[in-house]
Structure formats: structure tokens, C-alpha cells
Design a protein around this motif. Structure first.
Motif, PDB file in Angstrom:
ATOM      1  N   THR A  43     118.510  61.306  28.237  1.00 43.69           N
ATOM      2  CA  THR A  43     118.684  62.698  28.643  1.00 43.69           C
ATOM      3  C   THR A  43     118.409  62.746  30.148  1.00 43.69           C
ATOM      4  N   PRO A  44     118.786  63.841  30.812  1.00 41.25           N
ATOM      5  CA  PRO A  44     118.644  63.884  32.272  1.00 41.25           C
ATOM      6  C   PRO A  44     117.221  63.697  32.783  1.00 41.25           C
ATOM      7  N   GLY A  45     116.245  64.164  32.027  1.00 46.58           N
ATOM      8  CA  GLY A  45     114.867  64.065  32.503  1.00 46.58           C
ATOM      9  C   GLY A  45     113.960  63.304  31.557  1.00 46.58           C
ATOM     10  N   HIS A  46     114.522  62.367  30.799  1.00 44.21           N
ATOM     11  CA  HIS A  46     113.730  61.602  29.837  1.00 44.21           C
ATOM     12  C   HIS A  46     112.517  60.985  30.531  1.00 44.21           C
ATOM     13  N   THR A  47     111.349  61.146  29.905  1.00 42.06           N
ATOM     14  CA  THR A  47     110.089  60.728  30.506  1.00 42.06           C
ATOM     15  C   THR A  47     109.292  59.875  29.537  1.00 42.06           C
ATOM     16  N   ALA A  48     108.852  58.705  30.013  1.00 38.06           N
ATOM     17  CA  ALA A  48     107.893  57.907  29.256  1.00 38.06           C
ATOM     18  C   ALA A  48     106.497  58.277  29.740  1.00 38.06           C
ATOM     19  N   TRP A  49     105.516  58.019  28.881  1.00 35.48           N
ATOM     20  CA  TRP A  49     104.128  58.317  29.243  1.00 35.48           C
ATOM     21  C   TRP A  49     103.334  57.015  29.210  1.00 35.48           C
ATOM     22  N   ILE A  50     102.681  56.699  30.327  1.00 33.08           N
ATOM     23  CA  ILE A  50     101.931  55.450  30.467  1.00 33.08           C
ATOM     24  C   ILE A  50     100.455  55.737  30.245  1.00 33.08           C
ATOM     25  N   LEU A  51      99.884  55.047  29.270  1.00 33.55           N
ATOM     26  CA  LEU A  51      98.486  55.241  28.895  1.00 33.55           C
ATOM     27  C   LEU A  51      97.649  54.064  29.393  1.00 33.55           C
ATOM     28  N   SER A  55     109.341  58.468  34.923  1.00 31.74           N
ATOM     29  CA  SER A  55     110.687  58.998  34.735  1.00 31.74           C
ATOM     30  C   SER A  55     111.644  57.883  34.338  1.00 31.74           C
ATOM     31  N   LEU A  56     112.291  58.037  33.165  1.00 32.63           N
ATOM     32  CA  LEU A  56     113.280  57.082  32.664  1.00 32.63           C
ATOM     33  C   LEU A  56     114.528  57.840  32.210  1.00 32.63           C
ATOM     34  N   PRO A  57     115.242  58.460  33.147  1.00 33.08           N
ATOM     35  CA  PRO A  57     116.415  59.255  32.767  1.00 33.08           C
ATOM     36  C   PRO A  57     117.562  58.384  32.285  1.00 33.08           C
ATOM     37  N   GLY A  58     118.443  58.995  31.546  1.00 33.56           N
ATOM     38  CA  GLY A  58     119.617  58.306  31.025  1.00 33.56           C
ATOM     39  C   GLY A  58     119.941  58.777  29.631  1.00 33.56           C
ATOM     40  N   THR A  66     123.195  60.534  27.443  1.00 35.24           N
ATOM     41  CA  THR A  66     123.979  61.449  28.274  1.00 35.24           C
ATOM     42  C   THR A  66     124.571  60.752  29.494  1.00 35.24           C
ATOM     43  N   ASP A  67     123.903  59.711  29.980  1.00 32.62           N
ATOM     44  CA  ASP A  67     124.396  58.934  31.116  1.00 32.62           C
ATOM     45  C   ASP A  67     124.215  57.469  30.751  1.00 32.62           C
ATOM     46  N   ARG A  68     125.278  56.818  30.312  1.00 38.11           N
ATOM     47  CA  ARG A  68     125.160  55.472  29.750  1.00 38.11           C
ATOM     48  C   ARG A  68     124.691  54.448  30.774  1.00 38.11           C
ATOM     49  N   GLN A  76     120.074  51.107  32.679  1.00 39.23           N
ATOM     50  CA  GLN A  76     119.127  50.761  33.730  1.00 39.23           C
ATOM     51  C   GLN A  76     117.690  51.055  33.287  1.00 39.23           C
ATOM     52  N   ALA A  77     117.505  52.194  32.607  1.00 37.26           N
ATOM     53  CA  ALA A  77     116.177  52.549  32.108  1.00 37.26           C
ATOM     54  C   ALA A  77     115.686  51.525  31.096  1.00 37.26           C
ATOM     55  N   ARG A  78     116.560  51.093  30.184  1.00 30.73           N
ATOM     56  CA  ARG A  78     116.156  50.088  29.194  1.00 30.73           C
ATOM     57  C   ARG A  78     115.762  48.779  29.864  1.00 30.73           C
ATOM     58  N   ARG A  79     116.508  48.370  30.865  1.00 37.22           N
ATOM     59  CA  ARG A  79     116.191  47.117  31.552  1.00 37.22           C
ATOM     60  C   ARG A  79     114.857  47.217  32.297  1.00 37.22           C
ATOM     61  N   ARG A  80     114.616  48.348  32.927  1.00 38.21           N
ATOM     62  CA  ARG A  80     113.318  48.564  33.590  1.00 38.21           C
ATOM     63  C   ARG A  80     112.187  48.532  32.573  1.00 38.21           C
ATOM     64  N   LEU A  81     112.425  49.147  31.437  1.00 44.58           N
ATOM     65  CA  LEU A  81     111.408  49.205  30.389  1.00 44.58           C
ATOM     66  C   LEU A  81     111.117  47.815  29.831  1.00 44.58           C
ATOM     67  N   VAL A  82     112.156  47.053  29.516  1.00 44.35           N
ATOM     68  CA  VAL A  82     111.955  45.701  28.972  1.00 44.35           C
ATOM     69  C   VAL A  82     111.198  44.836  29.971  1.00 44.35           C
ATOM     70  N   ASP A  83     111.542  44.948  31.246  1.00 47.60           N
ATOM     71  CA  ASP A  83     110.834  44.169  32.274  1.00 47.60           C
ATOM     72  C   ASP A  83     109.352  44.515  32.293  1.00 47.60           C
ATOM     73  N   ARG A  84     109.041  45.784  32.160  1.00 44.53           N
ATOM     74  CA  ARG A  84     107.635  46.196  32.193  1.00 44.53           C
ATOM     75  C   ARG A  84     106.892  45.712  30.954  1.00 44.53           C
ATOM     76  N   LEU A  85     107.537  45.815  29.796  1.00 41.13           N
ATOM     77  CA  LEU A  85     106.895  45.417  28.548  1.00 41.13           C
ATOM     78  C   LEU A  85     106.695  43.907  28.454  1.00 41.13           C
ATOM     79  N   ALA A  86     107.398  43.156  29.291  1.00 40.42           N
ATOM     80  CA  ALA A  86     107.233  41.705  29.295  1.00 40.42           C
ATOM     81  C   ALA A  86     106.032  41.262  30.117  1.00 40.42           C
ATOM     82  N   ARG A  87     105.393  42.197  30.826  1.00 39.11           N
ATOM     83  CA  ARG A  87     104.204  41.860  31.614  1.00 39.11           C
ATOM     84  C   ARG A  87     103.001  41.679  30.702  1.00 39.11           C
TER      85      ARG A  87
END
Length: 304
Positions: free
Chosen positions: A212-220, A207-210, A252-254, A259-270
Motif C-alpha cells: 500500500t502507499p504508506g505500508h509501515t513495518a514496526w521495529i521492536l 516505511s516499507l511502501p509498495g 498497489t505498486d509492484r 524493493q520493500a521485500r528485498r530490503r526486508l529480506v536483507d535486514r532479516l538476514a542480519r
């Protein structure tokens, strides 16, 4: 389908310092990562006006990001879907742009064009959309639900006549009652997915809302110790890796989106974590390097 202001640099190398840059609209590609075969399924392309897409940015901020822009100064973004294959199973993530004509451009768009529509792209991969059993959505914006909408084709079941729709819980709950279905047969065919749930072998919701309210990434899970994060509109361009504070005009929620982008960037840096950004022009698959920048996939170093 009509073509509107086709991208002038899509199908030809610009030469010189422009070679290999991230401004071209993407073509169909297939890559293997461990047990997975991933195929980008192109549908449409859009040229954006950078400072309107990212209202927190100014003209001078784009000087260091010219490699992601056309010579006319527009930001290229592709629209399409990702086909995920493991063994004999197939999953499609998002459903392209669909039959939107592009005649009525939003004020942040410069030009719209069909690069190669999604049904033809699937056919070239030998995939019959009527045989797909599952389509997972990052969110409900029209350029991601395209060919799954009730009006996508003459058949009211959409292009994917028997697929189940996998939708994040927050996104499903955000639909306004009485507004009509976003997806064909939405009430009967939708499976509501909670954060962390596994919808297929090695495919989990994040779940990466922001945006849209329920924006979802999919982890493969690739099966060889790596993972691919299919992150939809959590980021729209590689520039946001360096500027996670740049909101997108449609967020929809800046605060939540940042926050979602920062979480995502942190994960992609692993180590061993890759991302797939469907709108990232011709640099959709990549990771975040040690300097905090987007590093596109390299067939020589990443395929092993």
C-alpha cells in the motif's frame, strides 16, 4: 460468528513428513525476547489459491513449497494481531480481521474461517481492549483494521474505546477524501507517524511502501541487542523470502513492493534480527538463514 469452509488440518497433526510444517493455521502463543513479551492474538484464517495470490508464479513453482500448503494444495494464512508488552506498557499492532463474514470470497481465496476471534483471544490473555492506549497499524487493508473499524462493534468507538491510532504518514495521506473513516474516530484519534519515529519505548516505524502507499513495518528493540521487525503485508508467506520478485495480487505498486521485500529480506538476514509475519500460518516468528530461506523460531535455540 459463522465459520466458512474451516481449514481441515488446523487442529490436528498431519503426521509423518507433515509434522512441524508451515501449513497449519496459528494458535495463540506467547514468547519472551529480552525485555519484550510478544503474544500472537489470532482472529481468522484463510486458505488461498497460490497462483492467484502470486500471479507471477506457476503451478510447478510450488512443488518445492508443499510444506506451506494443505493437502488440497492451498496456501494457509492466518489473520490476527501482535500484542507487545514491555514492563507495564502494552501496544497492539494491527487489529485483526474483524466481523468480515467470508461469504463473498475474492477469486484468490478458497476458504475463510474464524479460528478464534480476537476479542476472545485478548480475553484469554487477560487483556481488556478498552484499556489499551495505543494500536499501531501496518496498513489500512480490512484484515488489519478489523476490530478498529467504525462498524466493528455496537460501540462507535470500536473495540478499543480509548486507544490512539498510530498510522504511517503515507498511509494516512492515501485515504481518498470523502470516502469515510477507515478507523473509528479516525480524525480525532489518529497520530500520523513518519519514517524512523519512535512511538513507544523501543518501537520505531520503518516505511516499507509498495503493498500500500504508506505500508509501515514496526521495529521492536528487545533490549538485549536483538530486534523484531513486524512487517505486516510486506510479505504474505515464507515463500516470498526465496521469491521476492513474486508480487502479491493486491500490491498497489509492484516495483516498490518488490524493493520493500528485498530490503526486508536483507535486514532479516542480519544476526539477531527476527521477523513477525502475521500471515505466515504457523511460522510467523523467524529469521532468514544463511541459505536465504525462512527459518522459523526455535524455542531451544532462539529463546536465550
Amino acid at each position: 460468528m459463522a465459520t466458512h469452509a474451516q481449514h481441515p488440518e488446523t487442529n490436528s497433526a498431519a503426521g509423518g513428513e507433515r509434522d512441524g510444517s508451515g501449513f497449519r493455521l496459528p494458535a495463540l502463543w506467547t514468547r519472551t525476547l529480552g525485555e519484550l513479551t510478544l503474544s500472537y492474538v489470532p482472529d481468522a484464517g484463510v486458505d488461498m489459491i497460490p497462483t492467484r495470490v502470486y500471479p507471477a508464479s506457476a503451478e510447478e513453482n510450488w512443488d518445492e513449497h508443499r510444506s506451506h500448503m494443505t493437502r488440497a494444495g492451498h496456501l494457509s494464512m492466518g489473520c490476527g494481531a501482535l500484542l507487545v508488552e514491555r514492563g507495564g506498557s502494552r501496544l497492539l499492532i494491527d487489529a485483526g480481521h474483524g466481523r468480515i463474514s467470508g461469504h463473498d470470497l475474492e477469486d484468490f481465496q478458497h476458504a475463510f474461517g474464524h479460528v478464534r476471534d480476537l476479542p476472545a483471544s485478548l480475553a484469554s490473555l487477560g487483556v481488556d481492549p478498552a484499556e489499551l492506549e495505543m494500536v499501531a497499524f501496518t496498513h489500512f487493508h480490512a484484515d488489519h483494521t478489523g476490530w478498529a473499524r467504525p462498524d466493528a462493534v455496537e460501540d462507535p468507538r470500536s473495540l478499543f474505546t480509548k486507544a490512539r491510532w498510530m498510522v504511517g504518514k503515507g498511509e494516512q495521506e492515501s485515504v481518498t477524501p470523502g470516502s469515510g473513516p477507515v478507523l473509528a474516530g479516525q480524525d480525532e484519534r489518529t497520530v500520523t507517524v513518519t519514517d524512523g519515529a519512535e512511538i513507544a519505548d523501543g518501537v520505531r516505524a520503518w516505511s516499507l511502501p509498495g503493498h500500500t502507499p504508506g505500508h509501515t513495518a514496526w521495529i521492536l528493540d528487545t533490549g538485549d541487542g536483538r530486534e523484531v521487525v513486524v512487517f505486516g503485508d510486506a510479505m504474505h508467506s515464507p515463500v516470498q523470502v526465496q521469491h521476492p520478485d513474486w508480487e502479491v495480487v493486491l500490491d498497489t505498486d509492484r516495483n516498490a513492493a518488490e524493493q520493500a521485500r528485498r530490503r526486508l529480506v536483507d535486514r532479516l538476514a542480519r544476526e539477531g534480527v527476527y521477523g513477525f509475519g502475521v500471515h505466515f500460518a504457523d511460522q510467523q516468528l523467524g529469521t532468514v538463514d544463511g541459505s536465504g530461506r525462512w527459518r522459523p523460531w526455535n524455542d531451544e535455540t532462539d529463546a536465550s
